[in-house]
Design an enzyme around this catalytic site. Structure first.
Site, PDB file in Angstrom:
ATOM      1  N   TRP A 206      42.363  45.728  43.780  1.00 21.91           N
ATOM      2  CA  TRP A 206      43.730  46.821  43.638  1.00 21.91           C
ATOM      3  C   TRP A 206      43.648  46.103  42.379  1.00 21.91           C
ATOM      4  O   TRP A 206      44.359  45.300  42.126  1.00 21.91           O
ATOM      5  CB  TRP A 206      43.951  46.883  44.093  1.00 21.91           C
ATOM      6  CG  TRP A 206      45.247  47.623  43.971  1.00 21.91           C
ATOM      7  CD1 TRP A 206      45.337  48.715  43.523  1.00 21.91           C
ATOM      8  CD2 TRP A 206      46.499  47.684  45.044  1.00 21.91           C
ATOM      9  NE1 TRP A 206      46.682  49.615  43.597  1.00 21.91           N
ATOM     10  CE2 TRP A 206      47.311  48.862  44.197  1.00 21.91           C
ATOM     11  CE3 TRP A 206      46.959  47.327  45.986  1.00 21.91           C
ATOM     12  CZ2 TRP A 206      48.544  49.370  44.799  1.00 21.91           C
ATOM     13  CZ3 TRP A 206      48.203  47.611  46.552  1.00 21.91           C
ATOM     14  CH2 TRP A 206      49.146  48.629  46.322  1.00 21.91           C
ATOM     15  N   HIS A 207      43.887  46.786  40.927  1.00 21.44           N
ATOM     16  CA  HIS A 207      43.640  46.369  39.630  1.00 21.44           C
ATOM     17  C   HIS A 207      44.110  47.999  38.750  1.00 21.44           C
ATOM     18  O   HIS A 207      44.776  47.247  37.694  1.00 21.44           O
ATOM     19  CB  HIS A 207      43.013  45.182  39.277  1.00 21.44           C
ATOM     20  CG  HIS A 207      41.707  45.359  39.015  1.00 21.44           C
ATOM     21  ND1 HIS A 207      40.525  46.171  39.600  1.00 21.44           N
ATOM     22  CD2 HIS A 207      41.262  46.029  37.314  1.00 21.44           C
ATOM     23  CE1 HIS A 207      39.410  46.380  38.592  1.00 21.44           C
ATOM     24  NE2 HIS A 207      40.050  46.694  37.640  1.00 21.44           N
ATOM     25  N   ARG A 208      43.480  48.687  38.787  1.00 25.57           N
ATOM     26  CA  ARG A 208      43.045  49.323  36.938  1.00 25.57           C
ATOM     27  C   ARG A 208      44.614  49.884  37.133  1.00 25.57           C
ATOM     28  O   ARG A 208      45.132  50.111  37.801  1.00 25.57           O
ATOM     29  CB  ARG A 208      42.155  50.917  37.763  1.00 25.57           C
ATOM     30  CG  ARG A 208      40.844  50.175  37.861  1.00 25.57           C
ATOM     31  CD  ARG A 208      39.858  51.409  38.248  1.00 25.57           C
ATOM     32  NE  ARG A 208      39.787  51.982  37.081  1.00 25.57           N
ATOM     33  CZ  ARG A 208      38.950  52.379  36.043  1.00 25.57           C
ATOM     34  NH1 ARG A 208      37.838  51.604  36.498  1.00 25.57           N
ATOM     35  NH2 ARG A 208      39.311  53.170  35.486  1.00 25.57           N
ATOM     36  N   ARG A 239      48.751  41.051  37.986  1.00 22.50           N
ATOM     37  CA  ARG A 239      49.740  41.762  37.604  1.00 22.50           C
ATOM     38  C   ARG A 239      50.147  43.732  38.868  1.00 22.50           C
ATOM     39  O   ARG A 239      51.235  43.903  38.515  1.00 22.50           O
ATOM     40  CB  ARG A 239      49.143  42.637  36.622  1.00 22.50           C
ATOM     41  CG  ARG A 239      49.622  43.711  35.370  1.00 22.50           C
ATOM     42  CD  ARG A 239      48.912  44.363  34.907  1.00 22.50           C
ATOM     43  NE  ARG A 239      47.150  45.262  35.098  1.00 22.50           N
ATOM     44  CZ  ARG A 239      47.054  45.915  35.631  1.00 22.50           C
ATOM     45  NH1 ARG A 239      48.093  46.759  36.228  1.00 22.50           N
ATOM     46  NH2 ARG A 239      46.405  46.389  35.662  1.00 22.50           N
ATOM     47  N   ASP A 283      39.157  49.558  43.475  1.00 19.37           N
ATOM     48  CA  ASP A 283      39.185  50.433  41.682  1.00 19.37           C
ATOM     49  C   ASP A 283      38.394  49.827  41.570  1.00 19.37           C
ATOM     50  O   ASP A 283      38.581  50.709  39.663  1.00 19.37           O
ATOM     51  CB  ASP A 283      40.142  50.787  41.739  1.00 19.37           C
ATOM     52  CG  ASP A 283      41.582  49.558  41.257  1.00 19.37           C
ATOM     53  OD1 ASP A 283      41.099  48.462  41.452  1.00 19.37           O
ATOM     54  OD2 ASP A 283      43.116  49.685  41.306  1.00 19.37           O
TER      55      ASP A 283
END
Length: 370
Positions: A206-208, A239, A283
């Site tokens: 999960w990063h976008r 992040r 993602d």
């Protein structure tokens, strides 16, 4: 390593330009294959995405030397980042004067490298050329198009990518080599082979930005995770963790009984997790494709068809966590997902020998002197 003791950069025949962890994975088998061919090589890291702790682990696991320079050009807007990368790359390429630049994927680093190398009249090879999502609003799509049209030789992971390039008039410089990430996956999977696991898991990445820049969006993703049947293991991007804390959602995430957030992992450990998975929630375009290598079907939290063959056969199932109808469909897909044995996995992306095919193509195009 192409660095003298006094720090002066020696001439290298080939320069690889990378900027994030997926590009390290793509680089490794080609670097090793070119090394066997006797090519002088060096690596430039743009610093687009940089985790000092994890980068060293990746290069060690993948058996490639660390970059001789990190431009530390990450951060800021797309334009600001790209400008810093271009300025740094121009300086380095003028110093080393390589005979070939190799670029990977679709990041700002990739596009910046293509523009700089083209203006310096250095031949360019593009690894993972040709994927299209047919949406110019997608920043990676812009990077792909610019890089493909400026490159001298294009290495495609699948037939759909070849068809895209033919439609754009680039078929004469395109080669279907298969996916070089499959080369790396197979080599790492051999090291992580284990007894059949007692508990199959759901692996999540999960990063976008579109999934982390809005509180309601992040909350809806946590609600989706909470409804999944099974343990969800998520190597959490720093992040993403920061955004959860910023929106006051970190405590909720930590309280979900089926959700285990862990620190980022190296590629060897990530492959080990995927091989235990019956389902992957992600993602990441790269991870969504690798789900087919691991035998775990994929819920994809982005409204894009990056790997059209896998979408068509419903191996990759798109989900909008904020659309309850689509969430219900996704939960049904997730409940039915089982770990798929090797003979029954999709076979769209080659045979695991993409790097060797790339070296042969470079020789055919007379882009290698050795």
């Amino acid at each position: 390593m192409i660095v003298k003791e006094d720090g002066e950069r020696e001439h290298a025949m080939i320069t690889h330009i990378v900027g994030n962890r997926p590009q390290f994975i793509k680089l490794a088998p080609l670097y090793q294959e070119l090394d066997k061919a006797g090519c002088g090589q060096n690596i430039i890291h743009s610093g687009q995405h940089y985790d000092e702790n994890m980068s060293d682990v990746f290069f060690e696991e993948l058996g490639i030397p660390a970059p001789y320079v990190n431009l530390k050009a990450g951060g800021g807007s797309h334009a600001q980042m790209t400008a810093r990368i271009m300025t740094g790359l121009e300086e380095e390429l003028l110093k080393t004067n390589p005979e070939l630049v190799i670029l990977y994927g679709d990041t700002n680093t990739t596009m910046a490298g293509a523009v700089v190398a083209a203006k310096l009249c250095i031949p360019i090879a593009h690894v993972e050329a040709g994927p299209r999502v047919h949406c110019r609003e997608n920043p990676e799509e812009c990077n792909r198009i610019v890089t493909d049209h400026l490159s001298d030789i294009l290495f495609c992971p699948d037939e759909i990518s070849m068809e895209n390039l033919r439609r754009e008039g680039l078929g004469d410089r395109a080669y279907r080599t298969g996916d070089i990430m499959y080369d790396t996956y197979l080599s790492i999977a051999e090291k992580t082979e284990q007894e059949p696991v007692q508990e199959e898991i759901i692996v999540m990445t999960w990063h976008r930005q579109e999934n982390t820049s809005d509180k309601e969006r992040m909350d809806s993703i946590l609600n989706l995770v909470a409804q999944l049947d099974g343990k969800v293991v998520c190597p959490l991007h720093p992040r993403t963790r920061k955004c959860l804390a910023q929106y006051g959602l970190l405590e909720k995430a930590e309280a979900l009984p089926n959700f285990e957030m862990i620190d980022p992992v190296g590629y060897l450990e990530m492959v080990g997790l995927m091989q235990r998975a019956r389902l992957i929630l992600t993602d990441s375009g790269g991870v969504s494709k690798e789900s087919a290598y691991a035998g775990a079907k994929c819920l994809f939290m982005v409204e894009l068809d990056i790997w059209e063959d896998l979408v068509r056969e419903d191996w990759i199932h798109k989900v909008d966590p904020q659309d309850q109808t689509k969430v219900a469909e996704a939960l049904k897909f997730a409940r039915e997902a089982k770990h798929v044995p090797l003979p029954d996995r999709p076979r769209y992306y080659g045979d695991g020998h993409a790097a060797a095919k790339m070296v042969r193509a470079l020789r055919e195009r007379q882009l290698l002197r050795v």
